[in-house]
Design a protein around this motif. Structure first.
Motif, PDB file in Angstrom:
ATOM      1  N   PRO A  16      10.653  -0.762  41.698  1.00 48.58           N
ATOM      2  CA  PRO A  16       9.721  -0.338  40.677  1.00 48.58           C
ATOM      3  C   PRO A  16      10.148  -0.619  39.096  1.00 48.58           C
ATOM      4  CG  PRO A  16      11.103   1.609  41.482  1.00 48.58           C
ATOM      5  CD  PRO A  16      11.873   0.491  42.491  1.00 48.58           C
ATOM      6  N   GLY A  17       9.383  -1.093  38.726  1.00 50.84           N
ATOM      7  CA  GLY A  17       9.641  -1.036  37.162  1.00 50.84           C
ATOM      8  C   GLY A  17       9.621  -0.320  36.453  1.00 50.84           C
ATOM      9  N   ARG A  18       8.874  -0.151  34.936  1.00 53.74           N
ATOM     10  CA  ARG A  18       9.471   0.452  34.441  1.00 53.74           C
ATOM     11  C   ARG A  18       7.749   2.270  34.247  1.00 53.74           C
ATOM     12  NH1 ARG A  18      12.299  -1.080  28.816  1.00 53.74           N
ATOM     13  NH2 ARG A  18      11.880   0.627  28.390  1.00 53.74           N
ATOM     14  N   ASP A  19       7.111   1.048  34.659  1.00 55.92           N
ATOM     15  CA  ASP A  19       5.849   1.737  34.366  1.00 55.92           C
ATOM     16  C   ASP A  19       5.333   1.956  36.430  1.00 55.92           C
ATOM     17  OD1 ASP A  19       3.589   2.943  33.555  1.00 55.92           O
ATOM     18  OD2 ASP A  19       2.224   1.013  33.570  1.00 55.92           O
ATOM     19  N   PRO A  20       5.263   3.071  36.376  1.00 52.22           N
ATOM     20  CA  PRO A  20       4.336   3.959  35.834  1.00 52.22           C
ATOM     21  C   PRO A  20       5.700   5.050  36.124  1.00 52.22           C
ATOM     22  CG  PRO A  20       3.663   4.174  38.135  1.00 52.22           C
ATOM     23  CD  PRO A  20       3.610   2.777  37.910  1.00 52.22           C
ATOM     24  N   VAL A  21       5.609   5.913  35.071  1.00 49.15           N
ATOM     25  CA  VAL A  21       7.224   6.878  35.382  1.00 49.15           C
ATOM     26  C   VAL A  21       7.458   7.200  36.248  1.00 49.15           C
ATOM     27  CG1 VAL A  21       7.973   8.593  33.451  1.00 49.15           C
ATOM     28  CG2 VAL A  21       7.044   6.651  32.650  1.00 49.15           C
ATOM     29  N   ALA A  47      11.719  11.790  43.064  1.00 47.62           N
ATOM     30  CA  ALA A  47      12.161  11.212  42.025  1.00 47.62           C
ATOM     31  C   ALA A  47      13.127  10.973  41.729  1.00 47.62           C
ATOM     32  CB  ALA A  47      11.922  12.912  40.724  1.00 47.62           C
ATOM     33  N   LEU A  48      14.253  10.965  42.611  1.00 38.52           N
ATOM     34  CA  LEU A  48      15.612  10.821  43.076  1.00 38.52           C
ATOM     35  C   LEU A  48      15.473   9.743  43.562  1.00 38.52           C
ATOM     36  CD1 LEU A  48      19.078  11.102  43.119  1.00 38.52           C
ATOM     37  CD2 LEU A  48      18.698  11.871  44.556  1.00 38.52           C
ATOM     38  N   LEU A  49      14.914   9.141  44.614  1.00 34.42           N
ATOM     39  CA  LEU A  49      14.873   7.561  45.450  1.00 34.42           C
ATOM     40  C   LEU A  49      14.351   6.627  43.946  1.00 34.42           C
ATOM     41  CD1 LEU A  49      14.780   6.008  47.977  1.00 34.42           C
ATOM     42  CD2 LEU A  49      12.851   6.418  48.211  1.00 34.42           C
ATOM     43  N   LEU A  50      13.610   7.217  43.541  1.00 29.76           N
ATOM     44  CA  LEU A  50      12.810   6.618  42.454  1.00 29.76           C
ATOM     45  C   LEU A  50      14.521   6.094  41.487  1.00 29.76           C
ATOM     46  CD1 LEU A  50      10.662   4.916  40.756  1.00 29.76           C
ATOM     47  CD2 LEU A  50      10.500   6.889  40.308  1.00 29.76           C
ATOM     48  N   ALA A  51      14.591   6.964  41.282  1.00 24.39           N
ATOM     49  CA  ALA A  51      15.882   6.679  40.177  1.00 24.39           C
ATOM     50  C   ALA A  51      17.016   6.162  40.664  1.00 24.39           C
ATOM     51  CB  ALA A  51      16.521   7.931  39.814  1.00 24.39           C
ATOM     52  N   GLN A  52      17.195   6.044  42.158  1.00 24.44           N
ATOM     53  CA  GLN A  52      17.955   5.480  42.484  1.00 24.44           C
ATOM     54  C   GLN A  52      17.939   3.527  42.533  1.00 24.44           C
ATOM     55  OE1 GLN A  52      18.978   7.872  46.049  1.00 24.44           O
ATOM     56  NE2 GLN A  52      21.050   8.193  45.556  1.00 24.44           N
ATOM     57  N   GLU A  53      15.981   3.431  43.148  1.00 26.47           N
ATOM     58  CA  GLU A  53      15.638   1.981  43.024  1.00 26.47           C
ATOM     59  C   GLU A  53      15.985   2.092  42.137  1.00 26.47           C
ATOM     60  OE1 GLU A  53      12.663   3.145  46.918  1.00 26.47           O
ATOM     61  OE2 GLU A  53      11.919   3.569  44.739  1.00 26.47           O
ATOM     62  N   ARG A  54      15.189   2.453  40.620  1.00 28.47           N
ATOM     63  CA  ARG A  54      15.625   1.514  39.164  1.00 28.47           C
ATOM     64  C   ARG A  54      16.873   0.618  39.188  1.00 28.47           C
ATOM     65  NH1 ARG A  54      11.090   5.057  36.764  1.00 28.47           N
ATOM     66  NH2 ARG A  54       9.223   4.292  37.203  1.00 28.47           N
ATOM     67  N   TRP A  67      16.184   7.049  33.352  1.00 25.16           N
ATOM     68  CA  TRP A  67      16.920   8.928  32.593  1.00 25.16           C
ATOM     69  C   TRP A  67      15.115   9.592  33.405  1.00 25.16           C
ATOM     70  CZ3 TRP A  67      20.181  11.540  31.961  1.00 25.16           C
ATOM     71  CH2 TRP A  67      19.463  13.122  30.830  1.00 25.16           C
ATOM     72  N   GLU A  68      14.006   9.443  32.699  1.00 23.72           N
ATOM     73  CA  GLU A  68      13.398  10.622  33.041  1.00 23.72           C
ATOM     74  C   GLU A  68      13.413  11.371  34.613  1.00 23.72           C
ATOM     75  OE1 GLU A  68      10.428  11.721  31.377  1.00 23.72           O
ATOM     76  OE2 GLU A  68      10.561  11.229  29.162  1.00 23.72           O
ATOM     77  N   ALA A  69      13.501   9.861  35.277  1.00 25.14           N
ATOM     78  CA  ALA A  69      13.294   9.728  37.148  1.00 25.14           C
ATOM     79  C   ALA A  69      14.010  11.137  37.579  1.00 25.14           C
ATOM     80  CB  ALA A  69      13.342   9.221  37.361  1.00 25.14           C
ATOM     81  N   TRP A  70      15.760  10.841  36.798  1.00 25.75           N
ATOM     82  CA  TRP A  70      16.630  11.602  36.853  1.00 25.75           C
ATOM     83  C   TRP A  70      16.392  13.718  36.860  1.00 25.75           C
ATOM     84  CZ3 TRP A  70      21.257  10.497  40.039  1.00 25.75           C
ATOM     85  CH2 TRP A  70      21.292   8.868  40.544  1.00 25.75           C
TER      86      TRP A  70
END
Length: 286
Positions: A16-21, A47-54, A67-70
């Motif tokens: 994932p990139g920065r968008d969407p949040v 959400a945790l998976l997204l934070a880790q992927e980012r 940060w928002e994902a965390w």
């Protein structure tokens, strides 16, 4: 002199990139909260998976979106236990800048001690003391009513973290029980590999933190990240699993140490710099 532990190569490019949040999975789960209480567990894990992927395109966690994902992962986990513990018909929880109503769920299969520990880690990483206070008020009987089965170490490890936060006198006893429960033969559910390379290092790091052993903390941290790397590169499937990109247990221990003024002499993309340095903490309401 700082020790460097390079992160393993991630064998995927669909990141994932920065968008969407938030990912579609998180958005859908949050929209389903009224009709499907179990969606809060899905929202947390997604959400945790997204934070880790980012953490691949943004290894330092310099993006607000990272940060928002965390934060959303922490908020969902906190809301999960608030809904399980409330004695009212529903509870209002802040998740991604909105107050959302969750129906009282009572004990559920997803509200167990293992999840409690992960939410504790997330609240430490996000520097949210109020959520740590609330989490430590959750009665252990509620978690036991989930029906989930764990190795014997898990209950005393949970109580170790609770005792630390509440400054209870039984911290040492609980930590000793957790350590004894992580002998490889004592943890048949986790198995010897996960016990040795993933579970034990977090307990060891906490021990070094609790005893203010700065030098050994750094050595234990380098060892924890090295073992984490070994575990998540043991085969191709693991190397493609984003859960191996940021070890939330060791990261939480590093955040505790950072807050206590420990010198952190280990550098690694496994430990996003701006999470460790607390750059985002206090920037917005969490």
């Amino acid at each position: 002199m700082a020790v460097s532990v390079p992160r393993h190569e991630f064998l995927r490019d669909d990141l994932p990139g920065r968008d969407p949040v938030l990912s579609e999975g998180v958005v859908w789960a949050l929209e389903d909260l009224r009709e499907a209480p179990e969606a809060i567990a899905d929202a947390m894990s997604d959400a945790l998976l997204l934070a880790q992927e980012r953490s691949v395109p943004d290894p330092a966690a310099a993006w607000l979106e990272t940060w928002e994902a965390w934060v959303v992962a922490m908020q969902c986990g906190s809301a999960m236990f608030a809904a399980a513990a409330t004695t009212d018909d529903s509870v209002a929880c802040l998740i991604h800048h909105e107050m959302r109503t969750l129906l009282a769920s009572g004990p559920r299969s997803w509200a167990h001690a293992g999840t409690w520990i992960n939410v504790f880690y997330l609240a430490v990483i996000c520097g949210d003391k109020a959520r740590l206070d609330a989490l430590c008020e959750i009665p252990p009987s509620l978690l036991e009513a989930s029906g989930a089965e764990f190795d014997p170490y898990l209950r005393p490890w949970m109580e170790t973290l609770r005792s630390y936060w509440l400054t209870r006198p039984d911290l040492g006893d609980q930590l000793l029980q957790a350590a004894e429960g992580l002998a490889p033969e004592a943890a048949p559910i986790a198995g010897p590999e996960m016990t040795t390379k993933i579970l034990w290092p977090g307990v060891d790091l906490f021990h070094r933190f609790a005893t203010a052993d700065h030098d050994q903390f750094s050595r234990s941290l380098a060892n924890a990240l090295t073992l984490h790397k070994q575990y998540w590169t043991a085969d191709e499937d693991r190397a493609r699993d984003a859960r191996g990109l940021v070890p939330i247990g060791p990261l939480a221990m590093v955040c505790l140490a950072q807050d206590a003024g420990f010198p952190i002499d280990v550098e690694s993309e496994y430990l996003p710099k701006h999470l460790v340095k607390r750059t985002w903490v206090g920037e917005s309401t969490t």
